[in-house]
Design a protein around this motif. Structure first.
Motif, PDB file in Angstrom:
ATOM      1  N   VAL A 183      21.524  17.626  11.915  1.00  0.00           N
ATOM      2  CA  VAL A 183      20.633  16.883  11.017  1.00  0.00           C
ATOM      3  C   VAL A 183      20.687  15.397  11.319  1.00  0.00           C
ATOM      4  O   VAL A 183      19.665  14.699  11.332  1.00  0.00           O
ATOM      5  N   LEU A 184      21.895  14.854  11.564  1.00  0.00           N
ATOM      6  CA  LEU A 184      22.042  13.433  11.813  1.00  0.00           C
ATOM      7  C   LEU A 184      21.261  13.003  13.050  1.00  0.00           C
ATOM      8  O   LEU A 184      20.554  11.992  13.044  1.00  0.00           O
ATOM      9  N   GLY A 239      32.562  23.556   6.983  1.00  0.00           N
ATOM     10  CA  GLY A 239      32.430  22.118   7.009  1.00  0.00           C
ATOM     11  C   GLY A 239      33.331  21.470   5.977  1.00  0.00           C
ATOM     12  O   GLY A 239      33.972  22.141   5.159  1.00  0.00           O
ATOM     13  N   GLN A 273      25.687  19.312  10.194  1.00  0.00           N
ATOM     14  CA  GLN A 273      25.580  17.894   9.888  1.00  0.00           C
ATOM     15  C   GLN A 273      25.243  17.078  11.131  1.00  0.00           C
ATOM     16  O   GLN A 273      24.436  16.143  11.084  1.00  0.00           O
ATOM     17  N   SER A 303      25.246  21.728  18.477  1.00  0.00           N
ATOM     18  CA  SER A 303      25.618  22.330  17.194  1.00  0.00           C
ATOM     19  C   SER A 303      26.175  23.734  17.382  1.00  0.00           C
ATOM     20  O   SER A 303      27.095  24.162  16.667  1.00  0.00           O
ATOM     21  N   GLY A 325      23.281  22.617   7.367  1.00  0.00           N
ATOM     22  CA  GLY A 325      23.820  21.310   7.049  1.00  0.00           C
ATOM     23  C   GLY A 325      25.139  21.353   6.317  1.00  0.00           C
ATOM     24  O   GLY A 325      25.709  20.313   6.013  1.00  0.00           O
ATOM     25  N   ARG A 326      25.689  22.557   6.034  1.00  0.00           N
ATOM     26  CA  ARG A 326      26.963  22.626   5.312  1.00  0.00           C
ATOM     27  C   ARG A 326      28.157  22.554   6.259  1.00  0.00           C
ATOM     28  O   ARG A 326      29.242  22.179   5.854  1.00  0.00           O
ATOM     29  N   SER A 327      27.969  22.941   7.514  1.00  0.00           N
ATOM     30  CA  SER A 327      29.058  22.877   8.488  1.00  0.00           C
ATOM     31  C   SER A 327      28.972  21.569   9.255  1.00  0.00           C
ATOM     32  O   SER A 327      27.989  20.828   9.185  1.00  0.00           O
ATOM     33  N   VAL A 328      30.043  21.296  10.040  1.00  0.00           N
ATOM     34  CA  VAL A 328      30.034  20.107  10.889  1.00  0.00           C
ATOM     35  C   VAL A 328      28.895  20.198  11.893  1.00  0.00           C
ATOM     36  O   VAL A 328      28.202  19.202  12.166  1.00  0.00           O
ATOM     37  N   HIS A 358      32.632  19.926   3.321  1.00  0.00           N
ATOM     38  CA  HIS A 358      32.194  20.070   1.930  1.00  0.00           C
ATOM     39  C   HIS A 358      32.118  21.522   1.483  1.00  0.00           C
ATOM     40  O   HIS A 358      31.771  21.782   0.325  1.00  0.00           O
TER      41      HIS A 358
END
Length: 734
Positions: free
Chosen positions: A34-35, A223, A31, A212, A25-28, A225
């Motif tokens: 997960v979305l 990502g 994310q 992904s 979940g830290r990379s695009v 963040h």
């Protein structure tokens, strides 16, 4: 932080970025993955909730209709209205209501009068109490359905009036179903729905994983963040960690020092980028930081602080040369060591309390175990005062006298109330205040406590002269019951009790209260069982002329069982002698014994031989087992033993048969004892093979005795003197 193993670091560094970037979940890519999974989950949950709500609505409607139908059927059933005029409506209606409730599948059927007083209820203790619900429309002749929070929980109920032939409402019937039983259809469809949802989620997850993976290759696993979080971690190490962190390169130059390291080592503001040896550190500490060697928990004196230093190299898997060191201030740890030792001692005491208190089911012994545990580890003297009712197994009554039940102290001559002394507390005494409030009362200085001294001026003066100066009074509470009070006294240690010690005292007493209450309950149930068993045994022997009878009943120490004996006059001047036992202890064994004793009474009137009578007794035990197994709320009879003898004074023969019971003893006039070889059958209950009897001839002056006892838990276990005894003289007559 500085204890990473070189052997384990390499593989973990290679594997961690791939897993983290793909699914963390830290990379695009992570994310997006997960979305999409969350969206699918939300859709599935929405569908499940919609179906459950619809089915629950349908089930509630069906529950209302069924409640109305059951209530109307019972209200119009023959005998329902007439039972309301009976002097005891409950005796008539309660069995009918329970049978109808079980047959119709509703959770309750309640019959009530016009005042709303219940005549029936699934829970008998609710009978006679006020009905919960809207009774007004029913009294007006209408049928009412409603959802309320009743005495058995949230429920759907219907209220139907009971009318006499003139149409006057004379009572009402309420039937209903708890909401816990509503919605069964939804529960039946949930597995299929969950399986379909899981399949859709699996397909969506597989597609999302492919997307992904492509995004991962394009973004290289970074990502939006990632850099922010790396900075936050770096900032936390510098400013928030309470451990000093130093990083130096292979040439001994300081690259990083967090706030805690600067505080512990008193580093200058421009320390980063300078050689470690130029920072004014003690030589041994500077040598360690520049040596690059591995260090584990080395203690170094820096100024007025003792620092524990750990150091590891950074050149792992081809990384840059250098070292990372962590520093901990052990000075503060030493300041806390005293309190840690005290806390450990308290934990040990609580552990010992859990193991050492309540080892028996004796109230007095349990109180003594508590007093002995805390002296001298916690208090110099400890006393336990209980209400008299608690010692007898009853419930304590507020305002009654206390009895000193246990005492323990470092000396035996303390001027405290002795064990066995009765006390009536004054209202101002700390013990009385603890009993009223249910909370522990601390008297730090007894010399300054007029309320405590008002209890007994002479004795309290002696206590102060003896050196006792501080007191904690803690009530013994078991649920809503207050069983007594425990007093902790201090004399040798000059410091008074503090609030931390009050908390420990409360914890100790709480654990002891559970054991004392268990002992109290056991005492009560044991007394009830003894009373029941004695009430079922013969209080006097019947009149007969064939034998001189002597008997003695001596209960075993292991507990109340199902032992019994009897003397039964038969036709033709004959006499039957019976000794038996039901396997087990407690109320169930005693009650079953009464049933078997009554059965033997009835069977003896049939004038059967002993072996045939025992066969009938075996069949009866089998039926009792079958009935109680079907009911499911009581334990079956696992076995019963019996010795049955019939003495005929005319033929001077004694016919005996036994089922799992020890043989009788025959005492000759010269004092010698003989055990007749009576064939032994199995105990009654498991099944009855052929039973044979024996008919020994007796001589004048002979005595026969049957003694029963047990040490094991099953039929035929080891025997000992003490469970019950009946002795008989088997001579020719009186």
């Amino acid at each position: 932080m500085g204890r990473l193993s070189q052997r384990d670091a390499g593989p973990s560094r290679r594997a961690r970025p791939e897993v983290r970037s793909a699914l963390g979940g830290r990379s695009v890519a992570g994310q997006v993955f997960v979305l999409q999974v969350v969206i699918v989950l939300l859709l599935v949950v929405a569908a499940v909730v919609a179906l459950v709500l619809q089915v629950r609505h349908d089930s509630t409607t069906e529950a209302r209709n069924r409640s109305v139908a059951v209530a109307q059927a019972f209200a119009n059933a023959p005998g329902t209205r007439e039972a309301l005029d009976d002097p005891d409506p409950t005796a008539v209606l309660q069995p009918r209501a329970e049978a109808a409730r079980k047959a119709t599948g509703v959770d309750f059927i309640v019959v009530l009068n016009t005042d709303g007083i219940r005549y029936t209820h699934p829970k008998p203790d609710r009978i006679g109490k006020k009905f919960v619900g809207n009774l007004e429309p029913a009294l007006a002749g209408h049928v009412v359905t409603e959802e309320i929070n009743g005495t058995i929980g949230q429920l759907v109920q219907a209220i139907v009036p009971i009318k006499d032939p003139d149409g006057k409402v004379v009572g009402a019937v309420s039937a209903g179903i708890t909401t816990a039983h509503v919605g069964g259809a939804a529960d039946e469809q949930l597995p299929l729905l969950i399986a379909m949802a899981a399949g859709g989620l699996a397909v969506a997850t597989a597609g999302t994983a492919l997307v992904s993976r492509r995004l991962q290759r394009q973004t290289r696993g970074l990502g939006p963040h990632e850099m922010t979080r790396m900075y936050e971690h770096h900032d936390a190490v510098l400013h928030a960690v309470r451990e000093g962190v130093l990083i130096a390169d292979g040439e001994g130059r300081l690259l990083l020092a967090n706030d805690e390291a600067q505080r512990l080592l008193h580093l200058p503001a421009n320390a980063e980028g300078r050689q470690v040896g130029e920072l004014g550190l003690p030589p041994d500490t500077a040598d360690l930081l520049t040596s690059g060697r591995v260090a584990t928990d080395e203690v170094h004196l820096v100024g007025d602080r003792l620092l524990v230093i750990n150091q590891r190299a950074t050149e792992l898997e081809g990384g840059p040369a250098g070292t990372v060191a962590t520093l901990r201030d052990s000075t503060e740890l030493r300041a806390l060591s005293g309190r840690a030792e005290a806390a450990r001692e308290r934990l040990n005491m609580l552990y010992d309390a859990g193991v050492g208190i309540g080892t028996s089911l004796d109230v007095t012994r349990t109180a003594e175990e508590l007093a002995e545990l805390v002296v001298p580890r916690f208090a110099d003297f400890a006393t336990v005062d209980l209400f008299d009712a608690v010692l007898g197994g009853g419930q304590p009554e507020a305002g009654t006298e206390l009895r000193r039940t246990a005492f323990s102290g470092i000396r035996k001559d303390a001027p405290l109330y002795p064990v066995g002394e009765r006390m009536r507390l004054v209202a101002s005494a700390p013990q009385a205040r603890a009993l009223r409030s249910g909370q522990a009362v601390l008297e730090s200085r007894l010399a300054e406590s007029p309320g405590w001294r008002a209890q007994d001026l002479e004795r309290t003066s002696q206590v102060l002269e003896f050196g006792i100066h501080s007191l904690i009074a803690v009530p013994l509470r078991a649920g809503a019951l207050v069983l007594g009070v425990v007093n902790f006294w201090r004399s040798q240690k000059p410091e008074p009790f503090d609030t931390d010690e009050v908390a420990l005292a409360e914890e100790l007493v709480t654990r002891a209260a559970v054991s004392i209450d268990n002992s109290r309950r056991y005492t009560r149930e044991h007394t009830m069982a003894v009373t029941l068993q004695r009430s079922l045994l013969p209080r006097s022997l019947p009149e007969q002329n064939a034998l001189d009878i002597a008997y003695r009943y001596l209960p075993a120490q292991a507990g109340v069982g199902g032992d019994w004996f009897d003397v039964l006059p038969l036709s033709g001047a004959r006499v039957a002698l019976v000794v038996g036992d039901v396997v087990g202890h407690g109320l169930h064994a005693a009650a079953t014994m009464g049933r078997l004793r009554t059965a033997v009474h009835n069977f003896s009137s049939l004038d059967l031989p002993p072996d045939e009578l025992l066969v009938l007794l075996d069949e009866l035990v089998g039926r009792i087992d079958q009935d109680e197994t079907q009911e499911g709320d009581s334990a079956p009879v696992t076995g019963a033993t019996c010795l049955y003898a019939v003495y005929d004074p005319v033929s001077r023969r004694c016919t005996l048969a036994r089922a799992g019971h020890p043989p009788p003893a025959l005492i000759h006039p010269d004092g010698s004892v003989e055990f007749p070889d009576v064939p032994a059958g199995p105990p009654a209950g498991p099944g009855w093979p052929a039973v044979r009897d024996r008919r020994p001839r007796t001589r004048r002056g002979q005595q026969a005795g049957a003694v029963h006892g047990r040490t094991g838990r099953g039929p035929g276990a080891g025997h000992r003197r003490g469970s019950g005894a009946a002795g008989r003289r088997t001579g020719t007559g009186r």
